[in-house]
Design a protein around this motif. Sequence first.
Motif, mmCIF file in Angstrom:
data_model
loop_
_atom_site.group_PDB
_atom_site.id
_atom_site.type_symbol
_atom_site.label_atom_id
_atom_site.label_comp_id
_atom_site.label_asym_id
_atom_site.label_seq_id
_atom_site.Cartn_x
_atom_site.Cartn_y
_atom_site.Cartn_z
ATOM 1 N N CYS A 21 0.795 -1.244 0.184
ATOM 2 C CA CYS A 21 0.058 -0.255 0.143
ATOM 3 C C CYS A 21 0.889 1.221 -0.006
ATOM 4 O O CYS A 21 1.559 1.151 0.904
ATOM 5 C CB CYS A 21 -1.022 0.181 0.824
ATOM 6 S SG CYS A 21 -2.055 1.581 0.950
ATOM 7 N N GLY A 22 0.620 1.997 -0.826
ATOM 8 C CA GLY A 22 1.407 3.441 -0.677
ATOM 9 C C GLY A 22 1.419 3.822 0.204
ATOM 10 O O GLY A 22 1.638 5.333 0.521
ATOM 11 N N ILE A 23 -0.175 4.340 1.224
ATOM 12 C CA ILE A 23 -0.327 4.947 1.984
ATOM 13 C C ILE A 23 0.156 4.080 3.532
ATOM 14 O O ILE A 23 0.242 5.495 4.071
ATOM 15 C CB ILE A 23 -2.177 5.078 1.571
ATOM 16 C CG1 ILE A 23 -2.848 5.047 0.363
ATOM 17 C CG2 ILE A 23 -2.180 5.290 2.947
ATOM 18 C CD1 ILE A 23 -2.351 7.346 0.069
ATOM 19 N N CYS A 24 0.214 3.223 3.641
ATOM 20 C CA CYS A 24 0.075 2.792 5.037
ATOM 21 C C CYS A 24 1.629 1.789 4.850
ATOM 22 O O CYS A 24 1.767 1.489 6.360
ATOM 23 C CB CYS A 24 -0.595 2.241 6.226
ATOM 24 S SG CYS A 24 -1.211 1.322 5.219
ATOM 25 N N TRP A 25 1.360 1.528 3.790
ATOM 26 C CA TRP A 25 2.516 0.236 3.839
ATOM 27 C C TRP A 25 2.640 -1.230 4.313
ATOM 28 O O TRP A 25 3.859 -2.219 3.859
ATOM 29 C CB TRP A 25 4.270 0.865 3.879
ATOM 30 C CG TRP A 25 4.198 1.636 3.600
ATOM 31 C CD1 TRP A 25 4.552 3.121 5.082
ATOM 32 C CD2 TRP A 25 4.746 3.010 2.580
ATOM 33 N NE1 TRP A 25 4.486 4.194 4.138
ATOM 34 C CE2 TRP A 25 4.565 3.546 2.743
ATOM 35 C CE3 TRP A 25 4.475 2.046 1.272
ATOM 36 C CZ2 TRP A 25 4.957 5.116 1.906
ATOM 37 C CZ3 TRP A 25 5.107 3.319 0.081
ATOM 38 C CH2 TRP A 25 5.379 4.392 0.427
ATOM 39 N N THR A 26 1.090 -1.315 4.279
ATOM 40 C CA THR A 26 0.814 -2.928 4.405
ATOM 41 C C THR A 26 1.332 -3.426 3.004
ATOM 42 O O THR A 26 1.088 -3.469 1.902
ATOM 43 C CB THR A 26 -0.812 -2.818 4.855
ATOM 44 O OG1 THR A 26 -1.202 -1.944 5.939
ATOM 45 C CG2 THR A 26 -1.491 -4.083 4.567
ATOM 46 N N VAL A 27 1.753 -5.324 3.136
ATOM 47 C CA VAL A 27 1.961 -5.381 2.438
ATOM 48 C C VAL A 27 1.030 -6.888 1.557
ATOM 49 O O VAL A 27 0.126 -7.669 3.197
ATOM 50 C CB VAL A 27 2.909 -5.664 2.247
ATOM 51 C CG1 VAL A 27 3.819 -7.207 1.011
ATOM 52 C CG2 VAL A 27 4.291 -5.526 2.228
ATOM 53 N N PRO A 55 -6.496 -3.936 4.114
ATOM 54 C CA PRO A 55 -7.346 -4.513 6.063
ATOM 55 C C PRO A 55 -6.559 -2.658 7.123
ATOM 56 O O PRO A 55 -7.622 -3.320 7.680
ATOM 57 C CB PRO A 55 -6.465 -5.285 5.688
ATOM 58 C CG PRO A 55 -5.934 -5.251 5.176
ATOM 59 C CD PRO A 55 -5.708 -4.316 3.466
ATOM 60 N N ALA A 56 -5.333 -2.032 6.352
ATOM 61 C CA ALA A 56 -4.767 -0.759 7.327
ATOM 62 C C ALA A 56 -5.362 -0.095 7.523
ATOM 63 O O ALA A 56 -6.022 0.340 8.394
ATOM 64 C CB ALA A 56 -3.348 -1.197 7.103
ATOM 65 N N CYS A 57 -5.162 1.007 5.806
ATOM 66 C CA CYS A 57 -5.669 2.203 6.032
ATOM 67 C C CYS A 57 -7.627 2.133 5.037
ATOM 68 O O CYS A 57 -7.429 3.789 4.929
ATOM 69 C CB CYS A 57 -4.288 3.277 5.900
ATOM 70 S SG CYS A 57 -4.528 2.274 3.954
ATOM 71 N N ASP A 58 -8.079 0.875 4.738
ATOM 72 C CA ASP A 58 -8.869 1.140 4.037
ATOM 73 C C ASP A 58 -8.753 1.708 2.188
ATOM 74 O O ASP A 58 -9.480 2.472 1.610
ATOM 75 C CB ASP A 58 -10.193 2.111 3.988
ATOM 76 C CG ASP A 58 -11.321 1.769 3.395
ATOM 77 O OD1 ASP A 58 -11.841 0.427 3.935
ATOM 78 O OD2 ASP A 58 -12.384 1.971 3.502
ATOM 79 N N ALA A 59 -7.464 2.410 2.004
ATOM 80 C CA ALA A 59 -6.784 2.812 0.616
ATOM 81 C C ALA A 59 -7.675 1.421 -0.370
ATOM 82 O O ALA A 59 -7.131 -0.089 -0.328
ATOM 83 C CB ALA A 59 -5.466 2.470 0.282
ATOM 84 N N PRO A 60 -7.916 2.440 -1.607
ATOM 85 C CA PRO A 60 -8.816 1.654 -2.932
ATOM 86 C C PRO A 60 -7.340 0.460 -3.112
ATOM 87 O O PRO A 60 -6.282 1.122 -3.284
ATOM 88 C CB PRO A 60 -8.741 2.247 -3.675
ATOM 89 C CG PRO A 60 -8.345 3.818 -3.230
ATOM 90 C CD PRO A 60 -7.616 3.837 -2.038
ATOM 91 N N GLN A 61 -7.244 -0.542 -3.786
ATOM 92 C CA GLN A 61 -6.278 -0.884 -4.674
ATOM 93 C C GLN A 61 -5.439 -0.027 -5.595
ATOM 94 O O GLN A 61 -4.322 -0.907 -5.596
ATOM 95 C CB GLN A 61 -6.653 -2.279 -5.818
ATOM 96 C CG GLN A 61 -7.812 -3.448 -4.832
ATOM 97 C CD GLN A 61 -8.348 -4.572 -5.341
ATOM 98 O OE1 GLN A 61 -7.942 -4.652 -6.578
ATOM 99 N NE2 GLN A 61 -9.512 -4.680 -4.887
ATOM 100 N N HIS A 62 -5.825 0.601 -6.171
ATOM 101 C CA HIS A 62 -5.025 1.328 -6.866
ATOM 102 C C HIS A 62 -3.882 1.825 -6.297
ATOM 103 O O HIS A 62 -2.834 2.771 -6.751
ATOM 104 C CB HIS A 62 -6.082 2.239 -8.146
ATOM 105 C CG HIS A 62 -6.440 3.337 -8.213
ATOM 106 N ND1 HIS A 62 -7.659 3.407 -6.569
ATOM 107 C CD2 HIS A 62 -5.727 4.431 -7.025
ATOM 108 C CE1 HIS A 62 -8.145 5.405 -6.918
ATOM 109 N NE2 HIS A 62 -6.826 5.322 -5.949
ATOM 110 N N LYS A 63 -3.771 2.032 -5.131
ATOM 111 C CA LYS A 63 -2.933 2.991 -4.765
ATOM 112 C C LYS A 63 -1.538 1.916 -4.094
ATOM 113 O O LYS A 63 -0.646 1.557 -3.410
ATOM 114 C CB LYS A 63 -3.614 3.655 -3.118
ATOM 115 C CG LYS A 63 -4.555 4.433 -3.480
ATOM 116 C CD LYS A 63 -3.507 5.416 -4.111
ATOM 117 C CE LYS A 63 -4.560 6.966 -4.822
ATOM 118 N NZ LYS A 63 -3.913 8.237 -5.078
#
Length: 70
Positions: A21-27, A55-63
């Motif tokens: 994730c480009g927002i919270c770095w969840t893999v 699952p950590a920050c609710d960012a969409p898939q395209h992030k």
Amino acid sequence: MFEGSFLGDAAKLADTDRLECGICWTVYDPAEGDPHWGVPPGTPFARLPEHWRCPACDAPQHKFMVLRDD
């Protein structure tokens, strides 16, 4: 569309590619799936349901961006 990965071309994603994730770095690791969203192990990122979000920050898939093991 995956903004950070191959300009949205999911066909270029390998089934084993891990994405971050480009927002919270969840893999997202396809070997593990995502118990939060009920995604079973072995599910490639390109085959996640459309409603799936980080699952950590609710960012969409395209992030999400492909992680390369260097």
